[in-house]
Write an enzyme that holds these catalytic residues in place. Structure first.
Site, mmCIF file in Angstrom:
data_model
loop_
_atom_site.group_PDB
_atom_site.id
_atom_site.type_symbol
_atom_site.label_atom_id
_atom_site.label_comp_id
_atom_site.label_asym_id
_atom_site.label_seq_id
_atom_site.Cartn_x
_atom_site.Cartn_y
_atom_site.Cartn_z
ATOM 1 N N VAL A 234 7.708 -53.763 5.365
ATOM 2 C CA VAL A 234 9.049 -54.189 5.768
ATOM 3 C C VAL A 234 8.914 -55.457 6.600
ATOM 4 O O VAL A 234 8.041 -55.560 7.467
ATOM 5 C CB VAL A 234 9.786 -53.082 6.549
ATOM 6 C CG1 VAL A 234 9.028 -52.643 7.793
ATOM 7 C CG2 VAL A 234 11.203 -53.520 6.913
ATOM 8 N N SER B 129 8.619 -54.776 0.192
ATOM 9 C CA SER B 129 10.025 -55.152 0.211
ATOM 10 C C SER B 129 10.151 -56.489 0.925
ATOM 11 O O SER B 129 9.214 -56.948 1.575
ATOM 12 C CB SER B 129 10.867 -54.086 0.933
ATOM 13 O OG SER B 129 10.557 -54.066 2.326
ATOM 14 N N ILE C 91 4.103 -54.064 8.783
ATOM 15 C CA ILE C 91 5.106 -55.006 9.247
ATOM 16 C C ILE C 91 4.775 -56.365 8.647
ATOM 17 O O ILE C 91 3.680 -56.901 8.845
ATOM 18 C CB ILE C 91 5.132 -55.095 10.790
ATOM 19 C CG1 ILE C 91 5.292 -53.691 11.403
ATOM 20 C CG2 ILE C 91 6.247 -56.023 11.237
ATOM 21 C CD1 ILE C 91 6.522 -52.933 10.955
ATOM 22 N N LYS C 92 5.732 -56.925 7.907
ATOM 23 C CA LYS C 92 5.493 -58.205 7.241
ATOM 24 C C LYS C 92 5.840 -59.359 8.179
ATOM 25 O O LYS C 92 6.940 -59.409 8.748
ATOM 26 C CB LYS C 92 6.324 -58.319 5.961
ATOM 27 C CG LYS C 92 5.823 -57.461 4.822
ATOM 28 C CD LYS C 92 6.670 -57.634 3.571
ATOM 29 C CE LYS C 92 6.172 -58.753 2.698
ATOM 30 N NZ LYS C 92 6.846 -58.757 1.372
ATOM 31 N N ILE C 93 4.894 -60.279 8.296
ATOM 32 C CA ILE C 93 5.063 -61.476 9.105
ATOM 33 C C ILE C 93 4.754 -62.679 8.221
ATOM 34 O O ILE C 93 3.704 -62.703 7.560
ATOM 35 C CB ILE C 93 4.129 -61.453 10.329
ATOM 36 C CG1 ILE C 93 4.496 -60.294 11.264
ATOM 37 C CG2 ILE C 93 4.170 -62.784 11.075
ATOM 38 C CD1 ILE C 93 3.551 -60.133 12.442
#
Length: 434
Positions: free
Chosen positions: A173, A109, A204-206
């Site tokens: 996310v 997402s 966790i998207k960075i």
């Protein structure tokens, strides 16, 4: 010839198949399996016409025996070692069930996806009303809406995560795009998001901005699994790999098996930008290279992946249970209608990779995609194309930085737009006064 069938999620929670034409009956792709009761098949089929269908998805059969049917997505994973993921998320998350049945093994997402999901649906209204009634500000309410979707999706993919011992079955996310230039802010946001989602299979998207690559190292070192996103160049990709390795080494953990990562290398947007340059050049050689830049650069990224995840440094981490940071092909939908609709999926198939596909690309590959190892089938040709483009005047460093800037800016606009629309929704419901 395998038939195309329509897979639907009914509000009974069961999966049914309905043939598209009368002649297709008996050729559908998945076997009906009651979810919680022993109702017979004929009774369930009779109910098909009285229950509204919430999701439809076209599935290409590859077997026609009496067992559960396979699609090309199953073959992609089992034969070639590539995990097909779905690049979309909205409520109800149970709409993901037919996709999981068709072979999807994870979800990605981003702010643009949530902007579309929340602003175009009433499915979030009840929770949003409760949050604002409870005194939550708009951004806090937004994150609670997102966290619920991510948690619910993680639950659906948890069996895959468990079956693969944490190698697959992830839901991604992203931290706030407003933090793309804030190293410390990104680290804190990632830790907070990981804590509130509280699911083992969340990524966790960075973003892979210059400021956030150091954030990746620190978040990995904290034992948090990361999807590093918005990678557009080989140089930045190598920095991302190094950040992952540095983070694993700095973690101090004796068991690294639960700290994993993917590196999201964007594809189609590269052609969109490079093609404009080639059309300005206008020579036959330049025009002949249109639509080839993205796949060529991706193939070289895979070579870099193979080099970096080998040798003494990597082997020392493997002894502690470390898993490779898989390459994830992102932006796989075709932007130019003149190109084949599987252009950014079919040539990028290879082991230990992920391909995340939005609806268009996913349906196209299921319908007529060919499963075979292609990512390193002609490495010398990829290098030749990359170098030829550079000689023509394509500045790969500039391409990467411009696309990164555009990607971050696009996500910021989606994020701000969504917060504005939530504020308007709150105002229209007279839930807050300003």
């Amino acid at each position: 010839m395998a038939s195309a069938c329509k897979l639907s999620t009914l509000n009974t929670g069961c999966l049914l198949l309905e043939a598209l034409r009368p002649s297709d009956y008996g050729k559908c792709c998945l076997t009906f399996k009651p979810c919680s009761t022993n109702r017979n098949l004929s009774a369930s089929l009779r109910s098909l016409h009285s229950i509204p269908l919430k999701t439809s998805f076209r599935i290409k059969c590859s077997q026609t025996d009496g067992n559960a049917k396979r699609t090309s997505l199953h073959d992609l994973y089992e034969k070639e070692g590539q995990s097909p993921w779905y690049d979309n998320l909205c409520r109800p998350v149970t709409d993901l069930l037919p996709l999981i049945a068709s072979g999807v093994r994870g979800v990605t997402s981003n702010p643009a996806i949530f902007q579309k999901a929340i602003s175009s649906s009433n499915a979030y209204n009840d929770q949003f009303r409760e949050l604002v009634d409870a005194g939550k500000d708009i951004e806090s309410a937004y994150w609670e809406l997102v966290v619920k979707d991510i948690q619910d999706a993680c639950k659906l993919f948890e069996p895959i995560y468990d079956q693969t011992d944490g190698a697959d079955g992830y839901v991604s996310v992203e931290v706030s795009p407003r933090l793309a230039d804030d190293t410390e802010g990104t680290i804190e946001a990632a830790k907070w998001l990981h804590k509130v989602v509280d699911r083992p299979n969340v990524y966790i998207k960075i973003p892979a901005t210059e400021a956030c690559v150091p954030s990746v190292k620190q978040v990995i070192a904290s034992g948090i699994s990361v999807n590093v996103t918005l990678i557009f160049s080989l140089a930045r990709y190598e920095a991302v790999i190094d950040a992952y390795l540095d983070g694993l080494e700095a973690s101090g953990l004796n068991d690294l098996s639960r700290v994993t990562s993917v590196a999201s290398f964007f594809v189609s947007r590269v052609d969109t930008l490079v093609d404009k340059t080639l059309e300005k050049i206008g020579t036959p050689e330049a025009l002949n290279l249109r639509g080839k830049a993205a796949v060529a650069q991706a193939a070289l990224a895979y070579q870099l992946y193979q080099r970096k995840f080998s040798g003494p440094r990597w082997e020392a981490l493997v002894k502690k249970g470390a898993k490779k940071q898989r390459l994830l092909w992102a932006s796989t939908s075709v932007k130019n209608p003149a190109y084949p609709d599987t252009l950014y999926v079919a040539p990028l198939i290879g082991p230990d990779t992920v391909s995340t596909m939005p609806d268009q690309a996913l349906q196209a590959f299921i319908d007529h995609g060919t499963v075979s190892r292609t990512i390193d089938s002609n490495a010398s040709e990829a290098e030749g194309i990359y170098n030829a483009l550079q000689k023509l005047g394509v500045d790969w460093t500039h391409v990467g930085s411009q696309l990164e800037h555009e990607g971050v800016d696009s996500f910021k606009k989606s994020f701000d737009s969504l917060l504005d629309s939530l504020q308007e929704k709150a105002n229209s419901l007279k839930l807050v006064s300003h």
